[in-house]
Scaffold this active site. Structure first.
Site, PDB file in Angstrom:
ATOM      1  N   ASN A   9       0.897  -1.082  -0.119  1.00 39.18           N
ATOM      2  CA  ASN A   9      -0.182  -0.025   0.009  1.00 39.18           C
ATOM      3  C   ASN A   9       0.814   1.154   0.003  1.00 39.18           C
ATOM      4  O   ASN A   9       1.486   1.476   0.991  1.00 39.18           O
ATOM      5  CB  ASN A   9      -0.832  -0.024   1.355  1.00 39.18           C
ATOM      6  CG  ASN A   9      -1.567   1.361   1.564  1.00 39.18           C
ATOM      7  OD1 ASN A   9      -1.977   2.014   0.495  1.00 39.18           O
ATOM      8  ND2 ASN A   9      -2.371   1.193   2.498  1.00 39.18           N
ATOM      9  N   TRP A  10       1.026   1.951  -1.239  1.00 40.90           N
ATOM     10  CA  TRP A  10       1.836   2.721  -1.297  1.00 40.90           C
ATOM     11  C   TRP A  10       1.475   4.184  -0.529  1.00 40.90           C
ATOM     12  O   TRP A  10       2.125   5.129  -0.654  1.00 40.90           O
ATOM     13  CB  TRP A  10       2.347   3.286  -2.782  1.00 40.90           C
ATOM     14  CG  TRP A  10       3.081   2.032  -3.332  1.00 40.90           C
ATOM     15  CD1 TRP A  10       3.341   0.744  -2.970  1.00 40.90           C
ATOM     16  CD2 TRP A  10       3.516   2.082  -4.682  1.00 40.90           C
ATOM     17  NE1 TRP A  10       4.005   0.066  -3.686  1.00 40.90           N
ATOM     18  CE2 TRP A  10       4.113   0.610  -4.877  1.00 40.90           C
ATOM     19  CE3 TRP A  10       3.398   2.988  -5.958  1.00 40.90           C
ATOM     20  CZ2 TRP A  10       4.382   0.352  -6.352  1.00 40.90           C
ATOM     21  CZ3 TRP A  10       3.910   2.658  -6.948  1.00 40.90           C
ATOM     22  CH2 TRP A  10       4.545   1.448  -7.261  1.00 40.90           C
ATOM     23  N   HIS A  94      -9.305   1.185   5.279  1.00 43.81           N
ATOM     24  CA  HIS A  94      -8.225   1.381   5.926  1.00 43.81           C
ATOM     25  C   HIS A  94      -8.390   2.056   7.123  1.00 43.81           C
ATOM     26  O   HIS A  94      -9.060   3.147   7.148  1.00 43.81           O
ATOM     27  CB  HIS A  94      -7.101   1.725   5.009  1.00 43.81           C
ATOM     28  CG  HIS A  94      -5.867   1.798   5.564  1.00 43.81           C
ATOM     29  ND1 HIS A  94      -5.095   2.757   6.348  1.00 43.81           N
ATOM     30  CD2 HIS A  94      -4.724   0.852   5.185  1.00 43.81           C
ATOM     31  CE1 HIS A  94      -4.043   2.352   6.588  1.00 43.81           C
ATOM     32  NE2 HIS A  94      -3.702   1.263   6.032  1.00 43.81           N
ATOM     33  N   GLU A  96      -6.630   4.671   8.101  1.00 40.83           N
ATOM     34  CA  GLU A  96      -6.465   6.107   7.894  1.00 40.83           C
ATOM     35  C   GLU A  96      -7.543   6.535   7.199  1.00 40.83           C
ATOM     36  O   GLU A  96      -7.887   7.799   7.569  1.00 40.83           O
ATOM     37  CB  GLU A  96      -5.239   6.068   6.852  1.00 40.83           C
ATOM     38  CG  GLU A  96      -3.688   5.950   7.881  1.00 40.83           C
ATOM     39  CD  GLU A  96      -2.790   5.369   6.945  1.00 40.83           C
ATOM     40  OE1 GLU A  96      -2.792   5.328   5.648  1.00 40.83           O
ATOM     41  OE2 GLU A  96      -1.762   4.748   7.737  1.00 40.83           O
ATOM     42  N   GLU A 166      -5.007  -4.899  10.870  1.00 37.91           N
ATOM     43  CA  GLU A 166      -3.924  -3.812  10.987  1.00 37.91           C
ATOM     44  C   GLU A 166      -3.998  -3.097  12.232  1.00 37.91           C
ATOM     45  O   GLU A 166      -5.069  -2.288  12.384  1.00 37.91           O
ATOM     46  CB  GLU A 166      -3.963  -2.726   9.809  1.00 37.91           C
ATOM     47  CG  GLU A 166      -3.614  -3.496   8.489  1.00 37.91           C
ATOM     48  CD  GLU A 166      -3.172  -2.514   7.567  1.00 37.91           C
ATOM     49  OE1 GLU A 166      -2.107  -2.571   6.861  1.00 37.91           O
ATOM     50  OE2 GLU A 166      -3.691  -1.328   7.161  1.00 37.91           O
ATOM     51  N   GLY A 172       2.973   2.197  10.884  1.00 35.27           N
ATOM     52  CA  GLY A 172       3.848   3.490  10.727  1.00 35.27           C
ATOM     53  C   GLY A 172       4.757   3.622  12.152  1.00 35.27           C
ATOM     54  O   GLY A 172       5.200   4.610  12.011  1.00 35.27           O
ATOM     55  N   SER A 212       4.059  -1.982  10.446  1.00 39.69           N
ATOM     56  CA  SER A 212       5.422  -2.073  10.512  1.00 39.69           C
ATOM     57  C   SER A 212       5.958  -3.708  10.171  1.00 39.69           C
ATOM     58  O   SER A 212       6.821  -4.321  10.793  1.00 39.69           O
ATOM     59  CB  SER A 212       5.792  -1.871  11.881  1.00 39.69           C
ATOM     60  OG  SER A 212       5.358  -0.332  12.357  1.00 39.69           O
ATOM     61  N   GLY A 233       2.907  -1.171   4.323  1.00 46.24           N
ATOM     62  CA  GLY A 233       3.017   0.365   4.098  1.00 46.24           C
ATOM     63  C   GLY A 233       4.412   0.851   3.636  1.00 46.24           C
ATOM     64  O   GLY A 233       4.982   0.623   2.607  1.00 46.24           O
ATOM     65  N   GLY A 234       5.296   1.344   4.764  1.00 48.90           N
ATOM     66  CA  GLY A 234       6.414   1.955   4.457  1.00 48.90           C
ATOM     67  C   GLY A 234       7.298   1.254   3.623  1.00 48.90           C
ATOM     68  O   GLY A 234       8.190   1.475   2.728  1.00 48.90           O
TER      69      GLY A 234
HETATM   70  P1  13P Z   1       3.353   0.270   7.669  1.00 53.82           P
HETATM   71  O1  13P Z   1       4.020  -1.001   7.162  1.00 53.82           O
HETATM   72  O2  13P Z   1       4.156   1.562   7.284  1.00 53.82           O
HETATM   73  O3  13P Z   1       3.226  -0.040   9.213  1.00 53.82           O
HETATM   74  O4  13P Z   1       1.644   0.455   7.306  1.00 53.82           O
HETATM   75  C1  13P Z   1       0.729  -0.566   7.253  1.00 53.82           C
HETATM   76  C2  13P Z   1      -0.287  -0.121   6.584  1.00 53.82           C
HETATM   77  O5  13P Z   1      -0.974   0.599   6.891  1.00 53.82           O
HETATM   78  C3  13P Z   1      -0.743  -0.820   5.418  1.00 53.82           C
HETATM   79  O6  13P Z   1      -1.891  -0.572   4.673  1.00 53.82           O
END
Ligand code: 13P
Length: 249
Positions: A9-10, A94, A96, A166, A172, A212, A233-234
């Site tokens: 997930n960019w 998600h 977020e 998640e 993050g 993470s 994510g990251g």
């Molecule tokens: P991180 O891998 O940066 O913690 O993000 C996870 C995420 O929200 C993937 O959708």
């Protein structure tokens, strides 16, 4: 041997040119990878990334979608537009989106049903905040997100649904749920699905862990019985980290 579903997930990162470079690097780095792989660039880069990965096995994903097919919905992107670009999978609910943009379970459910009715696969994201976990409300929160997120989804469509667990406190932050903790929540998710769709469907359901995930913790997480993949994510933003995650075995 089970095939893991490793998805990147960019989020709100990368220009079109940067996205194309990353997509091409991943396509070459992962051409001999036997897992199911998806990358979800920003909407603005979907078309160019679709071209960059054409003919390969990486699936194109989107990070969100509007709840309506089309019409006067300023700023939204429709399922028809995503399909037009070759998107196969859409990430919905998600944390977020839920926490920063106020998406509730009812809205997420409308999106899930719309995506499935148009033949897309969906990754339904669920997870608790630290406050909810510490207050003993993890199961109530995650259970509700699943039951309401999947309300009205026919059993025949469940094979196109992946659930991503998640924990919000692990996104993050560099804090990962321990493999044991994550596995326990995944097992709980299977019991919720078993209650809704029966034990066979629960067994077959793909449940990703996200939060993470890095090259040095992915193998321990994937070794757990109930963890079938990762939503990254990251670490999905660089070939040096995403390729080893996808090739963890
Ligand atoms: P991180 O891998 O940066 O913690 O993000 C996870 C995420 O929200 C993937 O959708």
């Amino acid at each position: 041997m089970r095939k893991y579903f490793i998805a990147g997930n960019w989020k709100m990162h990368k220009t079109v040119a940067e996205s194309v470079t990353l997509a091409k690097d991943l396509a070459s780095g992962l051409k001999d990878c036997g897992e199911k792989i998806m990358i979800a660039p920003a909407f603005t880069a979907l078309s160019a990334v679709a071209d960059a990965i054409k003919g390969g096995s990486i699936l194109l994903g989107a990070q969100n979608m509007g709840p309506e097919e089309q019409g006067a919905h300023t700023g939204e992107v429709s399922v028809l537009m995503l399909k037009d670009l070759g998107v196969k999978v859409v990430i919905l609910g998600h944390s977020e989106r839920r926490h920063a943009y106020g998406e509730d379970d009812a809205l997420v459910n409308r999106k899930v049903r719309l995506a499935l009715s148009h033949g897309l696969e969906t990754i339904l994201c669920v997870g608790e905040t630290l406050e909810e976990r510490e207050g003993g409300r993890l199961e109530a929160i995650v259970g509700t997100q699943i039951r309401e997120g999947l309300a009205g989804v026919a059993p025949g469509l469940l094979d196109r649904v992946t659930i991503a667990y998640e924990p919000v406190w692990a996104i993050g932050t560099g804090k990962t749920a321990t493999p044991e903790d994550a596995d326990a929540v995944h097992a709980f998710i299977r019991t919720v699905i078993a209650g809704l769709y029966g034990p066979e469907s629960a067994k077959k359901l793909c449940i990703q862990y996200g939060g993470s995930v890095k090259p040095d913790n992915v193998a321990q997480l994937m070794a757990k019985d109930n963890i079938d993949g990762a939503l990254v994510g990251g670490a999905s933003l660089k070939p040096e980290t995403f390729v080893p995650i996808a090739k963890f075995r």
